[in-house]
Structure formats: structure tokens, C-alpha cells
Write an enzyme that holds these catalytic residues in place. Structure first.
Site, short mmCIF file in Angstrom:
data_model
loop_
_atom_site.label_atom_id
_atom_site.label_comp_id
_atom_site.label_asym_id
_atom_site.label_seq_id
_atom_site.Cartn_x
_atom_site.Cartn_y
_atom_site.Cartn_z
N GLY A 25 3.32 87.36 29.06
CA GLY A 25 2.80 86.19 28.34
C GLY A 25 1.44 85.89 28.92
O GLY A 25 0.95 86.61 29.81
N SER A 26 0.80 84.80 28.49
CA SER A 26 -0.57 84.52 28.96
C SER A 26 -0.61 84.34 30.47
O SER A 26 -1.55 84.77 31.14
CB SER A 26 -1.12 83.27 28.27
OG SER A 26 -0.20 82.19 28.45
N GLU A 28 0.73 86.00 32.69
CA GLU A 28 0.81 87.27 33.42
C GLU A 28 -0.45 88.12 33.21
O GLU A 28 -0.64 89.13 33.89
CB GLU A 28 2.04 88.06 32.95
CG GLU A 28 3.38 87.42 33.36
CD GLU A 28 3.69 86.16 32.59
OE1 GLU A 28 3.42 86.12 31.36
OE2 GLU A 28 4.17 85.18 33.19
N GLU A 47 13.47 90.26 27.70
CA GLU A 47 13.46 90.34 29.17
C GLU A 47 14.78 90.82 29.77
O GLU A 47 14.80 91.40 30.85
CB GLU A 47 13.07 88.99 29.77
CG GLU A 47 11.61 88.62 29.53
CD GLU A 47 11.37 87.99 28.17
OE1 GLU A 47 12.30 87.93 27.35
OE2 GLU A 47 10.23 87.55 27.93
N HIS A 70 7.69 86.57 31.86
CA HIS A 70 6.86 85.45 31.44
C HIS A 70 7.49 84.11 31.81
O HIS A 70 8.41 83.64 31.16
CB HIS A 70 6.62 85.53 29.92
CG HIS A 70 5.84 84.38 29.41
ND1 HIS A 70 4.63 83.99 29.96
CD2 HIS A 70 6.08 83.50 28.41
CE1 HIS A 70 4.18 82.94 29.32
NE2 HIS A 70 5.04 82.61 28.37
N HIS A 281 39.95 90.46 38.70
CA HIS A 281 39.49 90.10 37.34
C HIS A 281 40.41 89.00 36.79
O HIS A 281 40.21 87.84 37.02
CB HIS A 281 39.49 91.35 36.46
CG HIS A 281 38.75 91.19 35.18
ND1 HIS A 281 38.22 92.24 34.46
CD2 HIS A 281 38.45 90.08 34.45
CE1 HIS A 281 37.63 91.79 33.36
NE2 HIS A 281 37.76 90.49 33.34
N GLY A 400 29.78 92.70 35.04
CA GLY A 400 30.48 92.71 33.75
C GLY A 400 29.65 92.11 32.64
O GLY A 400 30.14 91.86 31.55
C1 LIG Z 1 26.88 88.97 28.24
C2 LIG Z 1 28.36 89.03 27.93
N1 LIG Z 1 28.84 88.36 26.86
C3 LIG Z 1 30.18 88.42 26.57
C4 LIG Z 1 31.05 89.12 27.35
C5 LIG Z 1 32.53 89.10 27.04
N2 LIG Z 1 33.08 90.42 26.66
C6 LIG Z 1 33.03 90.91 25.38
C7 LIG Z 1 32.37 90.19 24.25
C8 LIG Z 1 33.66 92.13 25.24
C9 LIG Z 1 33.88 92.94 24.00
C10 LIG Z 1 33.04 94.19 24.02
O1 LIG Z 1 33.38 94.89 22.84
P1 LIG Z 1 32.85 96.36 22.61
O2 LIG Z 1 32.95 96.62 21.14
O3 LIG Z 1 31.57 96.56 23.22
O4 LIG Z 1 33.85 97.31 23.39
P2 LIG Z 1 35.43 97.46 23.18
O5 LIG Z 1 35.73 97.33 21.72
O6 LIG Z 1 35.75 98.84 23.73
O7 LIG Z 1 36.05 96.38 24.00
S1 LIG Z 1 34.25 92.62 26.76
C11 LIG Z 1 33.71 91.21 27.56
O8 LIG Z 1 33.87 90.96 28.77
C12 LIG Z 1 30.50 89.80 28.48
N3 LIG Z 1 31.29 90.50 29.34
N4 LIG Z 1 29.16 89.75 28.73
#
Ligand SMILES: Cc1ncc(Cn2c(C)c(CCOP(=O)(O)OP(=O)(O)O)sc2=O)c(N)n1
Ligand SMILES: [Ca+2]
Length: 527
Positions: A25-26, A28, A47, A70, A281, A400
Site C-alpha cells: 500500500g502507499s 510501503e 495478505e 500494508h 483436538h 488448522g
Molecule cells: C480459516 C478456517 N475456517 C474454518 C475452519 C473450519 N473447518 C472447515 C470449514 C472444514 C471443512 C473443510 O472442507 P474441505 O472440503 O476442504 O475438506 P473435507 O471435505 O475433506 O473436509 S475443516 C475445519 O476445521 C478452519 N479450520 N479454518
């Protein structure tokens, strides 16, 4: 006399940081003025994509990477990707342009308000220099902080009028300055650990990403073969620390408190190296350790050591510690563990099952390929059917946070042009940082994206059954045409409905020497 900008580029240059991953952005632009010819600017269109590319590049190269964003808006967009980088101990030096020093306090347009607070707690250090002359010292400190174990991202906010200022003459000494931190186990600690291992009747090893990050996979194999013990990858590990086809390898450890204790209950010593204890988890009540089991934890991260809920921990760098253990422990006289059962052979269906996709990919992928995973409902099948042979063969979002794999795949392929990178990603995850396709096309990065289309958030469907929440309205993601999206970003697209078509698409994609996307209809996670 050199300017702050010239001295800063000299410091980056002497630390091998000739690539700037950014979206400007400006604020930077003065930093990028008269851009040095021996530097490369890798532009990402958003980003989170920028930071993901830098994260992949840094993890695969082992080098620090400079990210230039930015102000607050750019930093905010990158925060999800920063969560992954924080958890994977990625040495990123994230910089953001600040408004002119003379008016930051009146908070004009594009001010990064309280800039140093924004990225916390996902950085090791966050700073805005108090004078222009402090900028080179801050960048030098940022690099050495990011690179000292446990490695991790840092953040420096820099007012845009600092770059043209004169640098202090003595800041020139920063250009050659080196900081070396390489910590082994002290003698008493090594003796204590080696004695505990030698007296164990049935030890097990649980290995994490920092084994792979420190290029210590071969030492882990030597230790496992001396101990004749089974080896598990730590829960949700974002890297592969041990060859997954080795007869001692037993797979990915589960991720529930009670389930882990049950899975390891046959062992009297649990040796955890290069991973937190543990990255749980879904919550489960239960005992952190099986009855009568001792846990020894070796980690490069003092926070992992301090927060572990059980066992004794030692803080040391992973490669030196493993080298010491391989030398110090006595060879066990028992036999090596039995081979795992081979994966179930799946009937050929239309659409293909994910297992069939992975068997075909494993057949078609060249030796020493690298796999970047974001197909969240099929991770276990991937670990069973793909081959993760050497160091740096597998990457996953360490926090994740989806939106890692596509940009990281681009960065990893940039860092490792000698190995073919495959991004295996779900049709849901493909939407979080799809802008990475454009960067792959623009810079001719020959990464191959395989989109597993099951029309749903498969992993969430599985989780809904575990948490007994029943059906919710936000599960399905039908009707997305990834071939058109890919071509819109300049990436050639293929589709594959059978193993032969998938094998042909991979071969065709590889012949182009350019990025490619292969869209594969697959059975849903719960079908
Ligand atoms: C940034 C972000 N947003 C939402 C999630 C929640 N999430 C989501 C939305 C998933 C579904 C992913 O679906 P996909 O189609 O990529 O894969 P599968 O169908 O194999 O699960 S798995 C999971 O933890 C996350 N982990 N990270
Ligand atoms: Ca899906």
C-alpha cells in the site's frame, strides 16, 4: 552515508533474505523505492496468501523470510495465516508500513493504530522503532529472534518516512552480525534420559514437526531402530518426522486425551520428541498418561515444555539432542515391530473414493514428491496411502487454519524446484486462499493442485457426529467450478473421474512445467 533503506537491504542481503513476499500500500512504497536488482518481489493478491507463500518457502528452505504487508488492514488479513506460522515455528519477519512518523498520534488515514498489539500473541516479538535510525537494529533483532529456537514469526511496524533518513554509521556492523543458538542436552540430562530409556521394557516414540524442521528424520530412524520400538507421528502434526513406510511407523496418533492414553497403554515409556504434549483436538475426559507409563519430552520450545500436562521435559535443539541419544542409548535386544496392516483395497467406484485417488497419486507421483495437505476429512487415508519418504515430504496447517495449503504449496515449490509439489485440498478449503493460483501462474511455479470435490465440509460432518450436534445448515459447498476459477487466474485445469484420467492429468500437468489444477469428483466423507 547510507540511508536506513540501504542499510536494511544490506542486512537482509547478508542474511540470505533476497525475496520479499508482499502486497503493498502507499505506506510501503518508500521501502520498495529503487528496488534492488538482486532482490525478488513475490506478489500475492491477498495478505493471507502472501504470508502463506512465505511460510511454505521458509519451512521448505529453512531460511527466514521477509513479509511486507500494508498497515493494519494487511496485517489483519494475514492473521489466520500467522496462527499457522506461529504453531509451525516458522521464522517469518513480518513488516508493515506505518503512517508518517510526524502524524501517527492524530491517527490519519492508513494509521496502524497500536501497531505492535495487532499480531500478538502470534509473534515472538512485536516492535515499532522509536526513531528512523533504530530501524536497522530492529530488523537485525527481528531476524535473529525469529531464527533462534524455538523459531517463530516476529513483527516490525515501520513509519514510511524512516527509509530515506540517514542511518547511523555504526549500524553498518549489523550487516555481518551473526547469532548462533544450538543447544544440546547437558551431560546429567542425557544420562538421566538414557538410563530411563535403557530400563524401559516397552518404549514408544511420538515424533513431531520439529524433527523434520531440524532435518533430524534420519537420526530419529536410527534411534527407533536401536530401541526396536514403534513410532507414532504426533497428533495433527504439520510435518512428517519419520518415513511413513518404515516398518516401525504406526501412523498418526489420535488427538483425544483418553484416546491417546488408550492407544499407548501397552508402553511403559513414552518418548516425545519435537512435538507438544499433545496437540489435543476434540475434548475427552480421561487420564493424560496410561497407568504405569513414564513420559519423557524433548522439545526446542520452552512454552511446550512448560505447558505440558504430564511427564518430564527437557529443552534442547532437536538434531543435537537426537544425535546424543543415538550415541548414548543401548541397543535393545528385542525384535523390530511388525509391519502395519496394508491399507484396505477399495473397490473402483464412480466417483472415486479418496483412497483410490491417493493410491493413484502415489503411483503417478515421482520419487521424493512433496505433499501439502488440506483435504481435512481424508488425512488418515493420505498418511496410509501416500509415501512420505525423506525430510520435508509433507506439510499441513499447523494451527488448522484453512487457506494454508495453496499458498504454502507455491512457496514450498519455489524453495524446492528439485522436487514435485502436490497440494491435495478439499473443495471447501480451496476457497480460503485461492488467489495463490495467480501467483503460481505469474511466477511459473510448477505446483500441482488436486481438488477433492465431495461438495461438502466433510470434516465438519464428521465432527458433528462426534459432538452429536446433528445436521447444521452450513455444511454443503456444491456447484463450484474450480477449472473455471483456475483458468481465471491463469492456471491450466484438468478434471479426472477415473484413476487413468488422474494419472494422465498428472503426467500432462508435469509435462507443461507450469502450475496445474486437477479437479477430482470424489465420494463424500460419510458416503
Ligand atoms: C480459516 C478456517 N475456517 C474454518 C475452519 C473450519 N473447518 C472447515 C470449514 C472444514 C471443512 C473443510 O472442507 P474441505 O472440503 O476442504 O475438506 P473435507 O471435505 O475433506 O473436509 S475443516 C475445519 O476445521 C478452519 N479450520 N479454518
Ligand atoms: Ca469437501
Amino acid at each position: 552515508m547510507n540511508t536506513v533503506q540501504q542499510t536494511t537491504y544490506d542486512i537482509l542481503r547478508s542474511n540470505g533474505m533476497n525475496i520479499i513476499f508482499g502486497n503493498p500500500g502507499s505506506n510501503e512504497l518508500p521501502f520498495l523505492k529503487n528496488f534492488p536488482e538482486d532482490f525478488t518481489y513475490v506478489l500475492g493478491l491477498q495478505e493471507a496468501t502472501v504470508l502463506g507463500i512465505a511460510d511454505g518457502y521458509s519451512q521448505a528452505s529453512g531460511k527466514p523470510a521477509l513479509v511486507n504487508l500494508h498497515s493494519a488492514a494487511g496485517t489483519g488479513n494475514a492473521m489466520g495465516a500467522l496462527a499457522n506460522a506461529w504453531n509451525s515455528h516458522s521464522p517469518l519477519i513480518v513488516t508493515a508500513g506505518q503512517q508518517h512518523r510526524a502524524m501517527v498520534s492524530v491517527e490519519p488515514y492508513l494509521t496502524n493504530i497500536d501497531a505492535t498489539l495487532l499480531p500478538r500473541p502470534l509473534v515472538k516479538w512485536s516492535y515499532e522503532p522509536s526513531t528512523a535510525q533504530e530501524v536497522p537494529y530492529s530488523i537485525s533483532r527481528a531476524i535473529h529472534t525469529a531464527m533462534s529456537e524455538a523459531k517463530g514469526p516476529v513483527y516490525v511496524s515501520i513509519p514510511y518516512n524512516d527509509w530515506a533518513q540517514e542511518a547511523e554509521q555504526q549500524s553498518q556492523s549489523l550487516i555481518s552480525r551473526k547469532v548462533t543458538s544450538r543447544r544440546a542436552l547437558d551431560t546429567d540430562s542425557l544420562d538421566s534420559i538414557a538410563t530411563a530409556i535403557s530400563s524401559a521394557q516397552n518404549p514408544v516414540m511420538v515424533l513431531g514437526s520439529d524433527v523434520d524442521a531440524d532435518d533430524a528424520n534420519d537420526l530419529a530412524v536410527q534411534l527407533a531402530e536401536k530401541l526396536k520400538c514403534p513410532v507414532w507421528a504426533a497428533p495433527s502434526t504439520p510435518r512428517c518426522p519419520f518415513p511413513n513406510r518404515h516398518r516401525s511407523f504406526k501412523g498418526l496418533l489420535t488427538s483425544g486425551i483418553n484416546s491417546i492414553s488408550e492407544q499407548l497403554q501397552a508402553h511403559d515409556l513414552i518418548l516425545v520428541i519435537g512435538a507438544p504434549v499433545f496437540r489435543y483436538h476434540q475434548y475427552e475426559a480421561g487420564e493424560y498418561l496410561p497407568a504405569n507409563a513414564k513420559l519423557i519430552h524433548i522439545t526446542c520450545d520452552i512454552n511446550e515444555a512448560s505447558r505440558a500436562p504430564a511427564g518430564d521435559a527437557w529443552v534442547a535443539d532437536i538434531k543435537p539432542a537426537l544425535q546424543q541419544l543415538v550415541t548414548a542409548v543401548e541397543e535393545k535386544t528385542t525384535a523390530l515391530p511388525d509391519f502395519r496392516n496394508s491399507p484396505l483395497q477399495m473397490g473402483l467406484t464412480s466417483p472415486m473414493r479418496p483412497e483410490t485417488v491417493f493410491d493413484t497419486l502415489n503411483w503417478a507421483a515421482p520419487e521424493n514428491s512433496i505433499f501439502v495437505n488440506e483435504s481435512t476429512s481424508t488425512t488418515a487415508a493420505m498418511w496410509e496411502r501416500l509415501t512420505f519418504a525423506g525430510q520435508g515430504s509433507y506439510y499441513y496447517a499447523a494451527a488448522g487454519g484453512l487457506g494454508f495449503a495453496m499458498p504454502a504449496g507455491v512457496g514450498i515449490q519455489m524453495a524446492r524446484p528439485d522436487r514435485q509439489v502436490f497440494v491435495v485440498i478439499g473443495d471447501g478449503s480451496s476457497n480460503y486462499s485461492i488467489q495463490a493460483l495467480w501467483t503460481a501462474a505469474q511466477y511459473s511455479v510448477p505446483v500441482i493442485f488436486i481438488v477433492m470435490k465431495n461438495g461438502t465440509y466433510g470434516a465438519l460432518r464428521w465432527f458433528a457426529s462426534v459432538l452429536e450436534v446433528g445436521d447444521i445448515p452450513a455444511f454443503d459447498v456444491p456447484d463450484i467450478n474450480f477449472s473455471k476459477l483456475a483458468e481465471g487466474y491463469g492456471v491450466q485445469a484438468f478434471s479426472a473421474g477415473t484413476p487413468n484420467e488422474l494419472e494422465q492429468a498428472i503426467a500432462s500437468a508435469r509435462r507443461t512445467g507450469k502450475p496445474a489444477l486437477i479437479e477430482v469428483e470424489t465420494w463424500g466423507a460419510l458416503q
